[in-house]
Design an enzyme around this catalytic site. Structure first.
Site, PDB file in Angstrom:
ATOM      1  N   ASP A   1       5.019   0.695  11.928  1.00 32.63           N
ATOM      2  CA  ASP A   1       3.818   0.030  11.404  1.00 32.63           C
ATOM      3  C   ASP A   1       3.717  -1.416  11.855  1.00 32.63           C
ATOM      4  O   ASP A   1       2.701  -2.066  11.587  1.00 32.63           O
ATOM      5  CB  ASP A   1       3.794   0.092   9.867  1.00 32.63           C
ATOM      6  CG  ASP A   1       3.549   1.499   9.382  1.00 32.63           C
ATOM      7  OD1 ASP A   1       3.748   1.749   8.188  1.00 32.63           O
ATOM      8  OD2 ASP A   1       3.197   2.355  10.208  1.00 32.63           O
TER       9      ASP A   1
ATOM     10  N   ARG B   1       0.070  14.544  12.680  1.00 29.78           N
ATOM     11  CA  ARG B   1       0.537  14.383  11.287  1.00 29.78           C
ATOM     12  C   ARG B   1       0.751  15.739  10.596  1.00 29.78           C
ATOM     13  O   ARG B   1       0.133  16.055   9.590  1.00 29.78           O
ATOM     14  CB  ARG B   1      -0.439  13.521  10.481  1.00 29.78           C
ATOM     15  CG  ARG B   1      -0.938  12.250  11.135  1.00 29.78           C
ATOM     16  CD  ARG B   1       0.113  11.175  11.312  1.00 29.78           C
ATOM     17  NE  ARG B   1       0.594  10.592  10.089  1.00 29.78           N
ATOM     18  CZ  ARG B   1       0.045   9.538   9.475  1.00 29.78           C
ATOM     19  NH1 ARG B   1      -1.056   9.011   9.954  1.00 29.78           N
ATOM     20  NH2 ARG B   1       0.568   9.035   8.389  1.00 29.78           N
TER      21      ARG B   1
ATOM     22  N   LYS C   1       0.854  -1.213   0.000  1.00 30.35           N
ATOM     23  CA  LYS C   1       0.000   0.000   0.000  1.00 30.35           C
ATOM     24  C   LYS C   1       0.877   1.245   0.000  1.00 30.35           C
ATOM     25  O   LYS C   1       0.669   2.171  -0.781  1.00 30.35           O
ATOM     26  CB  LYS C   1      -0.882   0.012   1.232  1.00 30.35           C
ATOM     27  CG  LYS C   1      -1.536   1.350   1.557  1.00 30.35           C
ATOM     28  CD  LYS C   1      -2.426   1.324   2.763  1.00 30.35           C
ATOM     29  CE  LYS C   1      -1.721   1.529   4.067  1.00 30.35           C
ATOM     30  NZ  LYS C   1      -1.395   2.933   4.398  1.00 30.35           N
TER      31      LYS C   1
ATOM     32  N   ARG D   1      -8.543  -0.450   4.664  1.00 25.20           N
ATOM     33  CA  ARG D   1      -7.662   0.549   4.057  1.00 25.20           C
ATOM     34  C   ARG D   1      -6.310  -0.059   3.716  1.00 25.20           C
ATOM     35  O   ARG D   1      -5.628   0.394   2.811  1.00 25.20           O
ATOM     36  CB  ARG D   1      -7.442   1.714   5.038  1.00 25.20           C
ATOM     37  CG  ARG D   1      -8.704   2.448   5.394  1.00 25.20           C
ATOM     38  CD  ARG D   1      -8.419   3.683   6.174  1.00 25.20           C
ATOM     39  NE  ARG D   1      -7.412   4.502   5.487  1.00 25.20           N
ATOM     40  CZ  ARG D   1      -7.035   5.705   5.924  1.00 25.20           C
ATOM     41  NH1 ARG D   1      -7.538   6.199   7.032  1.00 25.20           N
ATOM     42  NH2 ARG D   1      -6.135   6.393   5.256  1.00 25.20           N
TER      43      ARG D   1
ATOM     44  N   CYS E   1      -4.787  12.251  12.342  1.00 32.39           N
ATOM     45  CA  CYS E   1      -5.587  11.028  12.404  1.00 32.39           C
ATOM     46  C   CYS E   1      -5.441  10.499  13.822  1.00 32.39           C
ATOM     47  O   CYS E   1      -4.840  11.147  14.685  1.00 32.39           O
ATOM     48  CB  CYS E   1      -5.071  10.017  11.373  1.00 32.39           C
ATOM     49  SG  CYS E   1      -3.489   9.348  11.822  1.00 32.39           S
TER      50      CYS E   1
HETATM   51  C1  EPZ Z   1       4.224   6.992   6.116  1.00 30.85           C
HETATM   52  O1  EPZ Z   1       3.428   8.014   6.673  1.00 30.85           O
HETATM   53  C2  EPZ Z   1       3.322   5.767   6.065  1.00 30.85           C
HETATM   54  N1  EPZ Z   1       2.160   6.047   5.218  1.00 30.85           N
HETATM   55  C3  EPZ Z   1       2.865   5.406   7.476  1.00 30.85           C
HETATM   56  O2  EPZ Z   1       2.096   4.205   7.385  1.00 30.85           O
HETATM   57  C4  EPZ Z   1       4.101   5.131   8.336  1.00 30.85           C
HETATM   58  O3  EPZ Z   1       3.697   4.844   9.654  1.00 30.85           O
HETATM   59  C5  EPZ Z   1       5.006   6.369   8.317  1.00 30.85           C
HETATM   60  O4  EPZ Z   1       5.352   6.698   6.952  1.00 30.85           O
HETATM   61  C6  EPZ Z   1       6.300   6.155   9.100  1.00 30.85           C
HETATM   62  O5  EPZ Z   1       6.995   5.061   8.570  1.00 30.85           O
HETATM   63  C7  EPZ Z   1       2.307   6.005   3.874  1.00 30.85           C
HETATM   64  O6  EPZ Z   1       3.384   5.776   3.363  1.00 30.85           O
HETATM   65  C8  EPZ Z   1       1.059   6.253   3.065  1.00 30.85           C
HETATM   66  P1  EPZ Z   1       6.230  10.407   8.212  1.00 30.85           P
HETATM   67  P2  EPZ Z   1       4.000   9.548   6.672  1.00 30.85           P
HETATM   68  O7  EPZ Z   1       6.088  11.669   7.449  1.00 30.85           O
HETATM   69  O8  EPZ Z   1       4.780   9.808   5.447  1.00 30.85           O
HETATM   70  C9  EPZ Z   1       6.284  13.623  11.651  1.00 30.85           C
HETATM   71  C10 EPZ Z   1       0.285   2.773   7.775  1.00 30.85           C
HETATM   72  O9  EPZ Z   1      -0.153   2.241   8.802  1.00 30.85           O
HETATM   73  N2  EPZ Z   1       6.195  14.623  10.581  1.00 30.85           N
HETATM   74  O10 EPZ Z   1       7.451   9.573   8.026  1.00 30.85           O
HETATM   75  O11 EPZ Z   1       2.870  10.451   6.986  1.00 30.85           O
HETATM   76  C11 EPZ Z   1       4.981  12.853  11.784  1.00 30.85           C
HETATM   77  O12 EPZ Z   1       4.066  13.568  12.574  1.00 30.85           O
HETATM   78  C12 EPZ Z   1       0.724   4.229   7.791  1.00 30.85           C
HETATM   79  O13 EPZ Z   1       0.411   2.194   6.659  1.00 30.85           O
HETATM   80  C13 EPZ Z   1       6.299  15.980  10.911  1.00 30.85           C
HETATM   81  O14 EPZ Z   1       6.450  16.338  12.076  1.00 30.85           O
HETATM   82  O15 EPZ Z   1       4.972   9.474   7.926  1.00 30.85           O
HETATM   83  C14 EPZ Z   1       5.422  11.572  12.442  1.00 30.85           C
HETATM   84  O16 EPZ Z   1       5.527  11.784  13.830  1.00 30.85           O
HETATM   85  C15 EPZ Z   1       0.497   4.873   9.156  1.00 30.85           C
HETATM   86  N3  EPZ Z   1       6.208  16.900   9.915  1.00 30.85           N
HETATM   87  C16 EPZ Z   1       6.821  11.352  11.862  1.00 30.85           C
HETATM   88  O17 EPZ Z   1       7.236  12.606  11.318  1.00 30.85           O
HETATM   89  C17 EPZ Z   1       6.045  16.548   8.606  1.00 30.85           C
HETATM   90  O18 EPZ Z   1       5.996  17.439   7.725  1.00 30.85           O
HETATM   91  C18 EPZ Z   1       6.865  10.309  10.745  1.00 30.85           C
HETATM   92  O19 EPZ Z   1       5.985  10.744   9.751  1.00 30.85           O
HETATM   93  C19 EPZ Z   1       5.938  15.175   8.284  1.00 30.85           C
HETATM   94  C20 EPZ Z   1       6.026  14.237   9.295  1.00 30.85           C
END
Ligand code: EPZ
Length: 424
Positions: free
Chosen positions: A306, A122, A22, A398, A117
């Protein structure tokens, strides 16, 4: 909404084939906005989030159609619209991945703020800072981010945190920028590698994807390609834990074994048998139970956030006490109270969970709050004595294709019951 009835206590035996990832399919679909002509994606998982992203592409003016439940054909021949519809972005926050490609392709991108969420707020500050470093400007009005750039200029983009989504957005934006972009402190997840590989097939010049420094030489255009989505390492890991928690013996097929290495190390440390079969399958068995292990979630190649919920379910039945530290998201222990209702011994303190193994779990009525918590509760139900009723299946759809069918084929007693309006 329907619910699952699970009669636990059956060791899972047999073979299971994982679907496409996904979290690879979503950015790959967004990347088709950059490309001229036709792109065919194969091994696409048949999931709600992917359907939402396909709807998003159509809303932006691309032709997108399913050739089969797992093959999507995208034709990008007309001028794309640069405004992403609110209802699709709120349905799936990963829709924000269209911002980078839209900005690169049209010089404009008007995308609703994705919002938080259940697992966290996020924010998108890292994305926005990166776009600025590439020469874009933006304003936030009426819940939309309004990005604009006459021309994106290749530059040195430093990510304050190796955000997966921000890395993907920067990679896609930089492909059509003028000059060379260096993305420092980039995410290294396998899904990033898959995106870089597809972009290169389309004529991009991406290197270093999968390391913390990605270099992208901007080009003037990209062409449509055919690309096979990598296997879903989180689904594979979920089935590996299903084998262990039920003390069964399962061959998990269609998995890049390197992508699940962080989990394999921990399962072996717990005394669970994991053996590689060829280069794309793993056999997992735990006939004699397993020990407590400590987990700390980290960006790849650390232990994946995850997989934290699923691992917590397993460790509720381990011998000894495990310490689980969630460092990525601020609210990703919501499965813990539901596991406690099944008899688990878990003490929570901010981002730490102390899990002391118990001799057994008992079936209960439980509610899914987020995708991976849902997987964790199903895993617990498979091992629990008696019946577990799982509500909130929409979260599961999802991210898991045909989960009940795949578990039933391994011997699990799991039935989907149409909801009659009663119950939680
Ligand atoms: C991706 O989300 C995945 N989703 C998530 O999988 C996964 O948990 C996550 O990466 C971490 O590995 C998809 O790829 C669609 P991040 P993403 O930006 O990109 C903070 C699942 O269950 N952050 O790496 O949104 C954020 O709040 C989902 O399949 C900021 O602070 O994750 C979090 O604490 C859930 N500012 C951390 O970084 C930003 O601009 C990691 O987020 C962006 C992120």
């Amino acid at each position: 909404m329907s619910k699952f009835h699970i009669n636990g206590g059956v060791p899972l035996i047999g073979e299971v084939v994982t679907s496409g990832a996904k979290n690879a399919a979503l950015p790959l679909l967004a990347a088709t906005i950059l490309m001229e002509g036709d792109t065919t994606l194969t091994n696409v998982p048949n999931l709600m989030d992917v359907i939402t992203m396909v709807r998003m592409l159509k809303a932006l003016g691309l032709n997108a159609e399913y050739r089969s439940p797992n093959i999507v054909k995208i034709s990008n021949t007309k001028k794309v619209r640069h405004v992403a519809p609110y209802e699709l972005v709120t349905a799936m926050r990963a829709s924000f991945f269209v911002a980078g490609p839209l900005l690169a392709k049209t010089g404009l991108a008007k995308v609703p703020m994705p919002g938080g969420c259940s697992i966290g707020s996020r924010p998108i500050d890292i994305h926005l800072k990166g776009f600025k470093q590439l020469g874009a400007s933006y304003s936030i009005e009426h819940g939309f981010v309004d990005l604009r750039a006459k021309k994106l200029i290749g530059s040195h983009v430093y990510l304050d945190f190796p955000s997966v989504g921000a890395t993907e957005n920067m990679m896609m934006a930089a492909c059509l920028a003028e000059g060379t972009t260096l993305i420092e402190n980039a995410a290294q997840e396998p899904e990033i590698v898959d995106l870089g590989n597809m972009l290169n097939k389309a004529g991009a010049q991406v290197s270093g994807h999968g390391t913390s420094t990605i270099t992208i030489k901007g080009v003037t255009s990209l062409t449509g390609v055919t690309h096979n989505v990598i296997p879903d390492r989180v689904e594979a890991g979920t089935f590996m834990i299903a084998a262990a928690i039920t003390r069964g013996n399962v061959l998990v097929k269609h998995v890049n074994t390197l992508d699940v290495e962080p989990l394999v190390v921990k399962l072996k440390a717990a005394g669970i048998k994991v053996e590689e079969v060829g280069n794309d399958a793993l056999r997992v068995s735990a006939l004699n139970g397993f020990q407590a292990v400590d987990i700390e979630t980290q960006p790849f190649p650390g232990f994946p956030t995850d997989m934290q919920a699923q691992m917590m379910s397993l460790l509720t039945l381990a011998k000894g006490t495990s310490v689980i530290k969630e460092t990525i998201f601020e609210n990703r222990f919501m499965h813990a109270p539901e596991l406690m209702r099944m008899g688990a011994d878990i003490k929570l303190n901010n981002h730490i969970a102390l899990v002391t193994g118990v001799s057994g779990l008992s079936g209960a009525e439980v509610k899914i709050t987020d995708l991976r918590a849902g997987a964790a509760l199903i895993l617990a139900g498979l091992a629990a004595e008696g019946t577990t009723t799982v509500y909130g299946l929409k979260h599961l759809r999802r991210g898991y294709e045909n989960m009940a069918q795949k578990l039933t084929a391994l011997g699990a007693r799991i039935d989907e019951i149409p909801e009659t309006g009663a119950g939680r």
